[in-house]
Design an enzyme around this catalytic site. Structure first.
Site, PDB file in Angstrom:
ATOM      1  N   ARG A 160       0.838  -1.204   0.000  1.00  0.00           N
ATOM      2  CA  ARG A 160       0.000   0.000   0.000  1.00  0.00           C
ATOM      3  C   ARG A 160       0.874   1.256   0.000  1.00  0.00           C
ATOM      4  O   ARG A 160       1.826   1.377   0.770  1.00  0.00           O
ATOM      5  CB  ARG A 160      -0.885  -0.016   1.259  1.00  0.00           C
ATOM      6  CG  ARG A 160      -2.029   0.972   1.227  1.00  0.00           C
ATOM      7  CD  ARG A 160      -2.902   0.761   2.458  1.00  0.00           C
ATOM      8  NE  ARG A 160      -3.622   1.960   2.819  1.00  0.00           N
ATOM      9  CZ  ARG A 160      -4.813   2.289   2.328  1.00  0.00           C
ATOM     10  NH1 ARG A 160      -5.411   1.501   1.484  1.00  0.00           N
ATOM     11  NH2 ARG A 160      -5.397   3.412   2.709  1.00  0.00           N
ATOM     12  N   GLY A 192      -3.016 -21.236  -7.875  1.00  0.00           N
ATOM     13  CA  GLY A 192      -2.214 -20.039  -7.599  1.00  0.00           C
ATOM     14  C   GLY A 192      -1.006 -20.365  -6.736  1.00  0.00           C
ATOM     15  O   GLY A 192       0.146 -20.006  -7.067  1.00  0.00           O
ATOM     16  N   THR A 210      -8.192 -27.665  -3.178  1.00  0.00           N
ATOM     17  CA  THR A 210      -9.217 -26.721  -3.604  1.00  0.00           C
ATOM     18  C   THR A 210     -10.569 -27.419  -3.600  1.00  0.00           C
ATOM     19  O   THR A 210     -10.676 -28.583  -3.983  1.00  0.00           O
ATOM     20  CB  THR A 210      -8.981 -26.137  -5.021  1.00  0.00           C
ATOM     21  OG1 THR A 210     -10.172 -25.441  -5.422  1.00  0.00           O
ATOM     22  CG2 THR A 210      -8.677 -27.178  -6.072  1.00  0.00           C
ATOM     23  N   ARG A 213     -42.232 -23.135  -6.923  1.00  0.00           N
ATOM     24  CA  ARG A 213     -41.266 -22.115  -7.346  1.00  0.00           C
ATOM     25  C   ARG A 213     -40.112 -22.736  -8.131  1.00  0.00           C
ATOM     26  O   ARG A 213     -39.824 -23.928  -7.982  1.00  0.00           O
ATOM     27  CB  ARG A 213     -40.642 -21.438  -6.109  1.00  0.00           C
ATOM     28  CG  ARG A 213     -41.535 -20.405  -5.487  1.00  0.00           C
ATOM     29  CD  ARG A 213     -40.904 -19.883  -4.220  1.00  0.00           C
ATOM     30  NE  ARG A 213     -41.706 -18.784  -3.682  1.00  0.00           N
ATOM     31  CZ  ARG A 213     -41.689 -18.406  -2.418  1.00  0.00           C
ATOM     32  NH1 ARG A 213     -40.925 -19.033  -1.535  1.00  0.00           N
ATOM     33  NH2 ARG A 213     -42.430 -17.394  -2.017  1.00  0.00           N
ATOM     34  N   MET A 236     -19.984 -22.618  -5.908  1.00  0.00           N
ATOM     35  CA  MET A 236     -18.642 -22.144  -6.254  1.00  0.00           C
ATOM     36  C   MET A 236     -17.999 -23.018  -7.338  1.00  0.00           C
ATOM     37  O   MET A 236     -18.615 -23.958  -7.836  1.00  0.00           O
ATOM     38  CB  MET A 236     -17.760 -22.107  -5.013  1.00  0.00           C
ATOM     39  CG  MET A 236     -18.021 -20.910  -4.122  1.00  0.00           C
ATOM     40  SD  MET A 236     -16.829 -20.865  -2.770  1.00  0.00           S
ATOM     41  CE  MET A 236     -17.075 -19.197  -2.180  1.00  0.00           C
ATOM     42  N   ARG A 279     -15.269 -21.323  -9.476  1.00  0.00           N
ATOM     43  CA  ARG A 279     -14.590 -20.409 -10.424  1.00  0.00           C
ATOM     44  C   ARG A 279     -14.922 -20.785 -11.869  1.00  0.00           C
ATOM     45  O   ARG A 279     -16.079 -20.801 -12.215  1.00  0.00           O
ATOM     46  CB  ARG A 279     -13.080 -20.392 -10.192  1.00  0.00           C
ATOM     47  CG  ARG A 279     -12.679 -19.651  -8.939  1.00  0.00           C
ATOM     48  CD  ARG A 279     -11.280 -19.122  -9.004  1.00  0.00           C
ATOM     49  NE  ARG A 279     -11.237 -17.842  -9.692  1.00  0.00           N
ATOM     50  CZ  ARG A 279     -11.510 -16.678  -9.114  1.00  0.00           C
ATOM     51  NH1 ARG A 279     -11.820 -16.620  -7.841  1.00  0.00           N
ATOM     52  NH2 ARG A 279     -11.454 -15.568  -9.799  1.00  0.00           N
ATOM     53  N   ARG A 300     -36.696 -17.656  -7.599  1.00  0.00           N
ATOM     54  CA  ARG A 300     -35.805 -17.028  -6.605  1.00  0.00           C
ATOM     55  C   ARG A 300     -34.399 -17.593  -6.768  1.00  0.00           C
ATOM     56  O   ARG A 300     -34.225 -18.705  -7.259  1.00  0.00           O
ATOM     57  CB  ARG A 300     -36.274 -17.340  -5.182  1.00  0.00           C
ATOM     58  CG  ARG A 300     -37.675 -16.894  -4.863  1.00  0.00           C
ATOM     59  CD  ARG A 300     -37.738 -15.389  -4.668  1.00  0.00           C
ATOM     60  NE  ARG A 300     -39.076 -14.995  -4.274  1.00  0.00           N
ATOM     61  CZ  ARG A 300     -39.485 -14.935  -3.006  1.00  0.00           C
ATOM     62  NH1 ARG A 300     -38.677 -15.236  -2.019  1.00  0.00           N
ATOM     63  NH2 ARG A 300     -40.725 -14.566  -2.726  1.00  0.00           N
TER      64      ARG A 300
HETATM   65  O1  F6P Z   1     -11.031 -21.442  -5.398  1.00  0.00           O
HETATM   66  C1  F6P Z   1     -11.872 -21.688  -4.322  1.00  0.00           C
HETATM   67  C2  F6P Z   1     -12.954 -20.659  -4.244  1.00  0.00           C
HETATM   68  O2  F6P Z   1     -13.786 -20.982  -3.155  1.00  0.00           O
HETATM   69  C3  F6P Z   1     -13.764 -20.478  -5.537  1.00  0.00           C
HETATM   70  O3  F6P Z   1     -14.707 -21.499  -5.707  1.00  0.00           O
HETATM   71  C4  F6P Z   1     -14.330 -19.108  -5.327  1.00  0.00           C
HETATM   72  O4  F6P Z   1     -14.638 -18.445  -6.519  1.00  0.00           O
HETATM   73  C5  F6P Z   1     -13.214 -18.404  -4.633  1.00  0.00           C
HETATM   74  O5  F6P Z   1     -12.417 -19.380  -4.000  1.00  0.00           O
HETATM   75  C6  F6P Z   1     -13.694 -17.416  -3.599  1.00  0.00           C
HETATM   76  O6  F6P Z   1     -12.597 -16.818  -3.039  1.00  0.00           O
HETATM   77  P1  F6P Z   1     -12.709 -15.747  -1.876  1.00  0.00           P
HETATM   78  O7  F6P Z   1     -12.916 -16.494  -0.612  1.00  0.00           O
HETATM   79  O8  F6P Z   1     -11.425 -15.038  -1.926  1.00  0.00           O
HETATM   80  O9  F6P Z   1     -13.881 -14.878  -2.216  1.00  0.00           O
END
Ligand code: F6P
Length: 358
Positions: A82, A116, A137, A174, A181, A183, A276
């Site tokens: 920063r 990563g 992951t 509904r 999640m 990604r 919804r």
């Molecule tokens: O990669 C794992 C994950 O939970 C993904 O499914 C999701 O998009 C991301 O991490 C969310 O990351 P953060 O907790 O940084 O929002």
């Protein structure tokens, strides 16, 4: 031998079981073990480095999260610093990290992380660091390993959510759109959607059309099945765009998600049915690992120590059933693992009446 363990990126259920197994099997070899707190932050003076003993890892295998804590904003090669004006500049702090490790007498690293963190491990390896990776992951998108720990727990959480949505959706006629999640990958959506018996599953790997989803819902409606559950992977695009759950922090990957709401609105407009949406979010990352994940994590922890003993630097331990084997990180990092649209699970899902919107 003095080794150090770190956990980086988003947490996943099973991290503590890996740490426990790695520590116990390292102690069994007569090694000393250190834990680096919050990714590599502990080695950059931003957090601590602690000794890991049998006492420190007692009774943790069933706990979610990580006793070492984690961060997805601590890449030592692009560390966000920063500035006085509030902006951030990326700084390469990898040499500092390596010097600090040397000063602490660390001879080898076990890093537990997703794509990563594994990419960072490869870069450290290229700088001469003796490092072994463990794939982690909930998304299950790491190549070279049949699965990652954390995935089974996330799928179970999502499946249980779908089970609960069934009763309320059917009571109200509904359409409920559940965003999970993953990604850029649809594994959680696919596995939870099939095991939870959703009616439509939308994933980034299969091109879909909202008209097809609505036609499927209305076909059910015509058969007297007035409700529907649609499971959406957070990474799908609607009308050419990904959803957005707000701004990422500096040093963090782009946040994805929020597309379920757009899809729900579109279904409501087109079908006239009440629709919804909900985002399951971090519930999928929390809580106790399932038995499968605990076991896999424990095997990975033991195998990682073995990989260190065998000097498999720059390798990741991978599940290649029935064995855990070390494979080069370069192979792992070549491409992300994604759902194969021709996989038997997709074919079976179609045959049991699940639409992929294509
Ligand atoms: O990669 C794992 C994950 O939970 C993904 O499914 C999701 O998009 C991301 O991490 C969310 O990351 P953060 O907790 O940084 O929002």
């Amino acid at each position: 031998m003095r080794i150090a363990i770190s956990t980086g990126g988003g947490d996943a259920p099973g991290l503590n079981a890996v740490i426990r197994a790695a520590v116990m099997s390292a102690l069994d070899r007569g090694w000393h073990v250190l834990g680096i707190k919050r990714g590599y932050m502990g080695l950059l003076g931003e957090d601590e480095v602690i000794p890991l003993t049998a006492d420190s890892v007692r009774g943790i295998a069933h706990l979610g999260g990580t006793i070492l804590r984690t961060t997805n904003r601590g890449n030592p090669f692009q560390y966000p610093v920063r500035q006085p004006d509030g902006s951030y500049v990326d700084v390469d702090r990898s040499d500092e990290l390596i010097d600090n490790a040397r000063n602490l007498g660390i001879e080898a690293f076990i890093t537990i992380g997703g794509d990563g963190s594994l990419a960072i491990a490869q870069k450290l390896f290229e700088k001469g660091v003796r490092i072994v990776g463990v794939p982690k992951t909930i998304d299950n998108d790491v190549s070279g390993t049949i699965t990652t720990f954390g995935f089974d727990t996330a799928v179970t959480t999502a499946m249980e959510a779908i089970d609960k949505l069934h009763t309320t959706a059917s009571s109200h006629d509904r359409v409920l759109v559940l965003e999970v999640m993953g990604r850029d990958c649809g594994f959680i959506a696919l596995h939870s959607g099939v095991s939870g018996q959703a009616h439509a599953i939308l994933i980034p790997e299969i091109a879909w059309d909202i008209e097809n989803v609505c036609a499927h819902i209305m076909k059910r409606d015509g058969q007297g099945k007035k409700f529907a559950i649609v499971v959406v992977a957070e990474g799908v695009q609607f009308e050419g765009e990904q959803g957005s759950l707000g701004e990422s922090m500096p040093g963090q990957a782009k946040r994805v998600g929020g597309v379920a709401e757009q899809i729900a609105k579109a279904i409501q407009v087109r079908t006239g049915k009440e629709c919804r949406s909900l985002v399951l979010g971090h519930l999928q990352r929390g809580g106790m690992p399932t038995g499968y994940d605990r076991l896999l994590a424990t095997r990975f922890g033991g195998a990682a120590t073995e990989a260190v003993a065998n000097a498999k630097w720059g390798h990741m331990v991978a599940l290649q059933t029935p064995h855990i084997v070390p494979i080069p990180l370069t192979d792992v990092l070549m491409k992300l693992k994604r759902v194969d649209p021709t996989h038997d699970l997709v074919r079976t899902a179609r045959r049991i009446g699940i639409s992929f919107g294509d």
